[in-house]
Design a protein around this motif. Sequence first.
Motif, mmCIF file in Angstrom:
data_model
loop_
_atom_site.group_PDB
_atom_site.id
_atom_site.type_symbol
_atom_site.label_atom_id
_atom_site.label_comp_id
_atom_site.label_asym_id
_atom_site.label_seq_id
_atom_site.Cartn_x
_atom_site.Cartn_y
_atom_site.Cartn_z
ATOM 1 N N ALA A 12 0.787 -1.234 0.000
ATOM 2 C CA ALA A 12 0.000 0.000 0.000
ATOM 3 C C ALA A 12 0.817 1.281 0.000
ATOM 4 O O ALA A 12 0.243 2.366 0.000
ATOM 5 N N ASN A 13 2.141 1.180 -0.019
ATOM 6 C CA ASN A 13 2.930 2.401 0.125
ATOM 7 C C ASN A 13 3.093 3.186 -1.171
ATOM 8 O O ASN A 13 3.563 4.320 -1.155
ATOM 9 N N LYS A 14 2.664 2.607 -2.306
ATOM 10 C CA LYS A 14 2.797 3.336 -3.573
ATOM 11 C C LYS A 14 1.844 2.756 -4.614
ATOM 12 O O LYS A 14 1.198 1.721 -4.399
ATOM 13 N N GLY A 15 1.771 3.424 -5.756
ATOM 14 C CA GLY A 15 1.026 2.913 -6.896
ATOM 15 C C GLY A 15 -0.438 2.638 -6.632
ATOM 16 O O GLY A 15 -1.128 3.397 -5.944
ATOM 17 N N ILE A 16 -0.916 1.528 -7.175
ATOM 18 C CA ILE A 16 -2.327 1.176 -7.052
ATOM 19 C C ILE A 16 -2.706 0.945 -5.596
ATOM 20 O O ILE A 16 -3.792 1.325 -5.157
ATOM 21 N N GLY A 41 6.430 2.859 4.104
ATOM 22 C CA GLY A 41 5.056 2.662 4.538
ATOM 23 C C GLY A 41 4.580 3.797 5.432
ATOM 24 O O GLY A 41 3.479 4.328 5.252
ATOM 25 N N LYS A 42 5.404 4.176 6.390
ATOM 26 C CA LYS A 42 5.008 5.245 7.303
ATOM 27 C C LYS A 42 4.922 6.591 6.585
ATOM 28 O O LYS A 42 4.091 7.437 6.924
ATOM 29 N N GLU A 43 5.783 6.780 5.596
ATOM 30 C CA GLU A 43 5.719 8.021 4.808
ATOM 31 C C GLU A 43 4.395 8.106 4.055
ATOM 32 O O GLU A 43 3.765 9.171 3.994
ATOM 33 N N ALA A 44 3.952 6.979 3.474
ATOM 34 C CA ALA A 44 2.674 6.956 2.750
ATOM 35 C C ALA A 44 1.512 7.207 3.705
ATOM 36 O O ALA A 44 0.560 7.933 3.373
ATOM 37 N N VAL A 45 1.597 6.623 4.892
ATOM 38 C CA VAL A 45 0.548 6.834 5.895
ATOM 39 C C VAL A 45 0.481 8.303 6.293
ATOM 40 O O VAL A 45 -0.611 8.896 6.379
ATOM 41 N N ARG A 46 1.616 8.924 6.516
ATOM 42 C CA ARG A 46 1.640 10.339 6.898
ATOM 43 C C ARG A 46 0.993 11.210 5.822
ATOM 44 O O ARG A 46 0.255 12.152 6.130
ATOM 45 N N ALA A 47 1.264 10.875 4.564
ATOM 46 C CA ALA A 47 0.710 11.677 3.467
ATOM 47 C C ALA A 47 -0.816 11.635 3.468
ATOM 48 O O ALA A 47 -1.477 12.662 3.258
ATOM 49 N N LEU A 48 -1.382 10.454 3.710
ATOM 50 C CA LEU A 48 -2.849 10.352 3.718
ATOM 51 C C LEU A 48 -3.444 10.910 5.006
ATOM 52 O O LEU A 48 -4.544 11.469 4.998
ATOM 53 N N ARG A 49 -2.737 10.768 6.105
ATOM 54 C CA ARG A 49 -3.223 11.363 7.350
ATOM 55 C C ARG A 49 -3.259 12.881 7.251
ATOM 56 O O ARG A 49 -4.142 13.537 7.836
ATOM 57 N N ASP A 50 -2.313 13.439 6.511
ATOM 58 C CA ASP A 50 -2.298 14.892 6.310
ATOM 59 C C ASP A 50 -3.532 15.355 5.551
ATOM 60 O O ASP A 50 -3.892 16.534 5.603
#
Length: 242
Positions: A12-16, A41-50
């Motif tokens: 889930a950290n990138k792409g589809i 993974g945590k970077e992707a989570v932070r982006a969506l939490r923002d």
Amino acid sequence: MTDKRQALVTGANKGIGLAISKGLAQAGLSVWMGARDRSRGKEAVRALRDEGLDVKFLEIDVADDKSVRRAAEAVGADVGALHVLVNNAGIILDLETPPSELSMEDVKATYEVNLYGPIRVTQAFTPLLKAAGDARVVMMGSGVGSLTLVTDPTSIFSTVNLLAYTSSKVALNAVTVSFAKEFEALGIKVNAVEPGHVRTDLNNNTGFLTPEEGAVTAIKMALIDQSGPTGGFFGSHGRQPW
């Protein structure tokens, strides 16, 4: 524990996978974003939490039995049920080597992620899926997983001849049907989806669809109600041939 509907998306950290996670969170689910790389993974989570979305990181390597068991234990310790499982994680190791020359190491490694991964993840999370009562399982398939399409000279998928990747996705369709048959009486629906030719790292960004466009069918099948299908293979234009 929480009463909010829970979803897990692997890779889930990138792409589809990232696009699916975002779409499910926007639909009101609490999404566990699975990835084997903790930092990404945590970077992707932070982006969506923002963006104000309810997402959290889950470390999981779908090719590793112990990692998958730990992930299932972690989710089970926090929530009582899993309502949506999207087996999205996948790899292509070689886009050039012809079938007669591809190493068995690459074939096995591809199967560990693309085929055995969805099996071990679904098995590990079965107790939580059963606890949900009406869970949805989505297998991220591919047009090359359709024997009908890869042998149809009018189909773009017939131009692809990737031994490991193609055969892993063909087998994944059979896995989808097997789980669908077992879970149907429990109200759990299991379907495979074909995202289309999406621009991702998997194909060196050669696709013509965005990850968001590729995520549409997976999100749709993850959110179907009790009248929806099970044991099928679906793309943007509806049911696909096996």
